[in-house]
Design an enzyme around this catalytic site. Structure first.
Site, mmCIF file in Angstrom:
data_model
loop_
_atom_site.group_PDB
_atom_site.id
_atom_site.type_symbol
_atom_site.label_atom_id
_atom_site.label_comp_id
_atom_site.label_asym_id
_atom_site.label_seq_id
_atom_site.Cartn_x
_atom_site.Cartn_y
_atom_site.Cartn_z
ATOM 1 N N ASN A 102 3.213 -1.051 -14.953
ATOM 2 C CA ASN A 102 1.875 -1.506 -15.316
ATOM 3 C C ASN A 102 1.430 -0.759 -16.582
ATOM 4 O O ASN A 102 2.211 -0.053 -17.205
ATOM 5 C CB ASN A 102 0.919 -1.252 -14.138
ATOM 6 N N GLY A 131 -1.437 -11.344 -16.233
ATOM 7 C CA GLY A 131 -2.570 -10.978 -17.060
ATOM 8 C C GLY A 131 -2.836 -11.945 -18.188
ATOM 9 O O GLY A 131 -3.975 -12.101 -18.611
ATOM 10 N N MET A 132 -1.807 -12.613 -18.668
ATOM 11 C CA MET A 132 -1.979 -13.563 -19.768
ATOM 12 C C MET A 132 -2.623 -14.856 -19.275
ATOM 13 O O MET A 132 -3.529 -15.391 -19.912
ATOM 14 C CB MET A 132 -0.629 -13.862 -20.417
ATOM 15 N N SER A 154 -2.927 -1.172 -11.072
ATOM 16 C CA SER A 154 -3.845 -1.347 -12.194
ATOM 17 C C SER A 154 -4.788 -0.153 -12.255
ATOM 18 O O SER A 154 -5.334 0.263 -11.230
ATOM 19 C CB SER A 154 -4.654 -2.634 -12.035
ATOM 20 N N LYS A 192 4.426 -3.782 -7.825
ATOM 21 C CA LYS A 192 4.266 -3.364 -9.220
ATOM 22 C C LYS A 192 3.775 -1.925 -9.265
ATOM 23 O O LYS A 192 2.773 -1.588 -8.627
ATOM 24 C CB LYS A 192 3.296 -4.287 -9.966
#
Length: 346
Positions: free
Chosen positions: A240, A63-64, A178, A211
């Site tokens: 998450n 995500g970064m 997500s 995840k």
């Protein structure tokens, strides 16, 4: 600089910081000289997980750096590994803005980004260039489906993305948790997950992880564990972002999206401990609410082989990895642990 970034809109600040880090990543000696001051190189921190050697257990969460633009910077700042993505087979713009919010009072973020990324093919080009430089940074690649792909065809999206990226990742993560892609979390449910893993596992000999969401019940976590073992995955990334909002102080708490940071700390540790009870050889990567060396140490003692950070790094700034790793070494010395390998064997 850190204070200046916090004066900006969160997504604008992220874009500016990532652009500067991407520029720095390509600067050769200007990257390697600061790295000698920032990186904590100590053999006691080395970790072996799913057949990959990591110089330390602290990684940058997905995500970064979705598009793998600043990989050299993550190495120079001291991370033991970085996970790029989430990447989809086709580029997509994600959800409408605003979609990223700082909850400063809670040391948290809420995001509803929606898998915005330049696509797997473009990321593969960036990863290839980085690999050619030879910097020793293990890389994870986080995979997702495009928003407009129906659930019954989701496996095709994961496979397409994997085909572009498979040569360049050390491990791969299937993001089925997500909260910002409609219907995606249904892929954590038994029938969908069983089919997805059955199709993805034969597609690569490299480590494959899943995840999971923090909002799953103990029973649902056990079902995920069983399917992970059935299909011979190497591990789980937990957790998450969450949809829960208990105990928040910020006026932005009602914004839709996934919550990360300090409020996730307790639940992330609970999920880790539950999974560790039944892991039986699976590697566990813990993420969520890690802010201090003690948080890092606690996750490792609870059964994590590796630990990732995102929101803690946003609030902690560029020296954050160094502070955590030096603090971890002090805690290891205080408890008489000579290496993280020793901790795992125990």
């Amino acid at each position: 600089m850190h204070r200046f970034l916090f004066a900006l809109d969160p997504e604008a600040a992220h874009g500016l910081a990532l652009g500067l880090l991407a520029f720095w990543s390509e600067r050769g000696p200007l990257l390697e000289v600061p790295a000698r001051l920032l990186r904590v190189e100590d053999p006691r921190l080395r970790v072996e997980a799913f057949g990959v050697s990591f110089p330390n257990p602290l990684g940058l969460a997905a995500g970064m750096d979705k598009d793998a633009r600043a990989l050299g910077a993550w190495w120079a700042l001291g991370f033991g590994f970085a996970e790029v993505g989430t990447l989809t087979p086709r580029p997509q713009v994600g959800n409408p803005k605003p979609r990223l919010f700082r909850l400063v009072e809670d040391r948290a973020l809420i995001n509803r980004m929606g898998f915005n990324n330049r696509g797997a093919e473009e990321a593969a080009r960036c990863l290839k260039r980085f690999r050619q430089r030879g910097l020793p940074l293990p890389l994870g690649v986080n995979l997702g489906k495009n928003r407009d792909t129906p659930l019954e065809r989701a496996a095709e999206d994961y496979l397409k993305a994997l085909r572009f990226l498979e040569p360049f990742g050390d491990y791969f993560v299937l993001n089925v948790s997500s909260p910002n892609t409609p219907g995606l979390r249904a892929l954590q449910e038994g029938p969908f997950l069983d089919e997805l893993l059955a199709r993805l596992r034969p597609a690569t000999p490299k480590p494959l992880l899943l995840k999971v969401a923090p909002d799953l019940s103990p029973k649902a976590l056990d079902e995920v564990l069983a399917l992970t073992k059935k299909h011979r995955l190497q591990g789980l990334v937990a957790v998450n972002t969450t949809l829960a909002r208990e105990g928040l102080k910020s006026p932005l708490a009602r914004e839709a999206g996934g919550l990360s940071g300090r409020p996730l700390k307790r639940r992330a540790l609970e999920v880790l401990r539950h999974l560790a009870e039944g892991a039986e050889g699976l590697a566990l990567v813990s993420v969520g609410g890690v802010e201090t060396p003690l948080d890092l140490w606690e996750r490792l003692k609870a059964g994590a082989s590796l630990v990732q950070v995102y929101t803690g790094f946003v609030y902690g700034g560029p020296l954050f990895p160094r502070r955590l790793l030096l603090g971890l070494l002090r805690l290891m010395e205080a408890e008489g642990v000579s290496s993280l390998g020793e901790l795992r064997r125990a």
